[in-house]
Design an enzyme around this catalytic site. Structure first.
Site, PDB file in Angstrom:
ATOM      1  N   ASP A   1     -11.354   2.565   3.721  1.00 52.10           N
ATOM      2  CA  ASP A   1     -11.660   1.137   3.591  1.00 52.10           C
ATOM      3  C   ASP A   1     -13.175   0.920   3.497  1.00 52.10           C
ATOM      4  OD1 ASP A   1      -9.721  -0.767   3.298  1.00 52.10           O
ATOM      5  OD2 ASP A   1      -9.257  -0.940   5.437  1.00 52.10           O
TER       6      ASP A   1
ATOM      7  N   GLN B   1      -4.881  -1.683   9.522  1.00 48.88           N
ATOM      8  CA  GLN B   1      -4.719  -2.989   8.885  1.00 48.88           C
ATOM      9  C   GLN B   1      -5.301  -4.081   9.773  1.00 48.88           C
ATOM     10  OE1 GLN B   1      -3.380  -3.449   5.726  1.00 48.88           O
ATOM     11  NE2 GLN B   1      -4.025  -5.573   5.959  1.00 48.88           N
TER      12      GLN B   1
ATOM     13  N   LYS C   1       0.842  -1.204   0.000  1.00 47.70           N
ATOM     14  CA  LYS C   1       0.000   0.000   0.000  1.00 47.70           C
ATOM     15  C   LYS C   1       0.875   1.252   0.000  1.00 47.70           C
ATOM     16  CE  LYS C   1      -3.851  -2.361   2.171  1.00 47.70           C
ATOM     17  NZ  LYS C   1      -4.544  -2.794   3.378  1.00 47.70           N
TER      18      LYS C   1
END
Ligand code: NAP
Length: 283
Positions: A120, A97, A53
């Protein structure tokens, strides 16, 4: 023989486009899109995802902050870090994460991220907006699948779509997006009776269960489009999907490989969401 849907190529082209649009936005406004990724603990797979990422952000010309926190981080410490990033005007997207170490409260953490920085799209507000079909961000993996279908000019309208898996991050939003695209959608899960009978109805079959090579050729209709979201590590270390490529590919009209299918699209859509967040904040 199926057409192989080349996720790497679609992702590369989409990232170039995002990079171009981000550069235009920065030239106009002086604002550089910024993403902060928090990783707690030492999960090796998570470390690889976070590194990828970070790399993708830098390549797109974004600011990328990676915040590494130790395995014994407390809920309060993690929430305090999110508060700090919430107040940082140079950070437009915050991502924690997953999975988190077991002692941490994942639900509280995800809901601490303000919806406008929730790139997200896991916050309850963004989840609700997806349900209504009026959203700013989409969860990256289902969004990546829709982008691939669009790129391949596969029309969903009126077609039988079967999604195998009902997780909050893949299966459920995937079903909703196919529904918004006018598909006739069925969702299967571990309690589905006679899974093969349902999957054989699919014109478009999306599989996200996390079981290596689980969907076999006899479970797929001749000419179906097959999207394999699964990412499973074999004992020899190789990556494999949830679809048994060898037996399914000869029956499908189009299929995504693993690796090189859905995987590269996920980070691409994260970049798209971060650019969207930066634009919304700046307008
Ligand atoms: P998850 O949260 O574990 O959910 C798995 C789903 O599969 C559940 O809904 C489960 O049903 C269903 N399932 C399990 N066994 C089944 C069976 N025998 N028959 C039918 N359904 C079954 O997994 P996830 O997070 O959605 O991830 C799924 C896969 O996608 C994993 O391999 C993951 O690594 C991969 N993934 C890939 C990407 C990417 O970027 N390519 C991103 C995210 C995830 P129940 O609800 O009844 O338990």
């Amino acid at each position: 023989m199926a057409r192989i849907i080349d996720g790497k190529k679609i992702a590369a082209e989409t990232r170039e486009d995002i990079k171009r649009r981000a550069a235009e936005f920065t030239a106009e406004t002086g604002v550089v899109p910024g993403l902060a990724v928090i990783i707690v603990g030492e999960n090796p797979a998570s470390k690889v995802y976070v590194r990828n990422k970070h790399k993708a952000c830098l390549e797109a010309g974004f600011r990328s902050d990676v915040i590494e926190m130790s395995e014994d981080t407390t809920n309060d410490e993690l929430l305090a870090k999110i508060e700090e990033l919430k107040a940082d005007d140079g950070i437009h997207g915050i991502l924690v994460q997953l999975p988190l170490p077991r002692h941490l409260d994942e639900k509280a953490v995800l809901e601490a991220i303000p919806p406008e920085k929730d790139v997200d799209a896991f916050h309850v507000v963004n989840t609700g907006k997806i349900m209504l079909g009026d959203y700013d961000f989409l969860p990256c993996t289902p969004a990546g699948v829709m982008k691939m279908l669009e790129y391949e000019k596969i029309d969903v309208t009126g077609r039988e779509c079967v999604v195998v898996g009902r997780s909050n991050i893949v299966g459920k939003p995937m079903a909703m997006l196919l529904l918004h695209a006018n598909g006739t959608v069925t969702v299967c899960h571990s309690k589905t009776r006679d899974l093969g009978e349902v999957t054989r109805r699919a014109d478009i079959l999306v599989v996200a269960i996390g079981k290596a090579d689980f969907i076999t050729g006899d479970m797929v209709k001749e000419g179906a489009v097959v999207i394999d979201v699964g990412m499973n590590r074999r004992e020899d270390g190789k990556l494999t999907g949830d679809v048994d490529f060898a037996s399914v590919e000869p029956k499908a009209s189009a299929i995504t490989p693993v690796p090189g299918g859905v995987g590269p699209m996920t980070i691409t859509m994260l970049l798209e969401n971060t650019l969207t967040a930066a634009k919304k904040k700046t307008k």
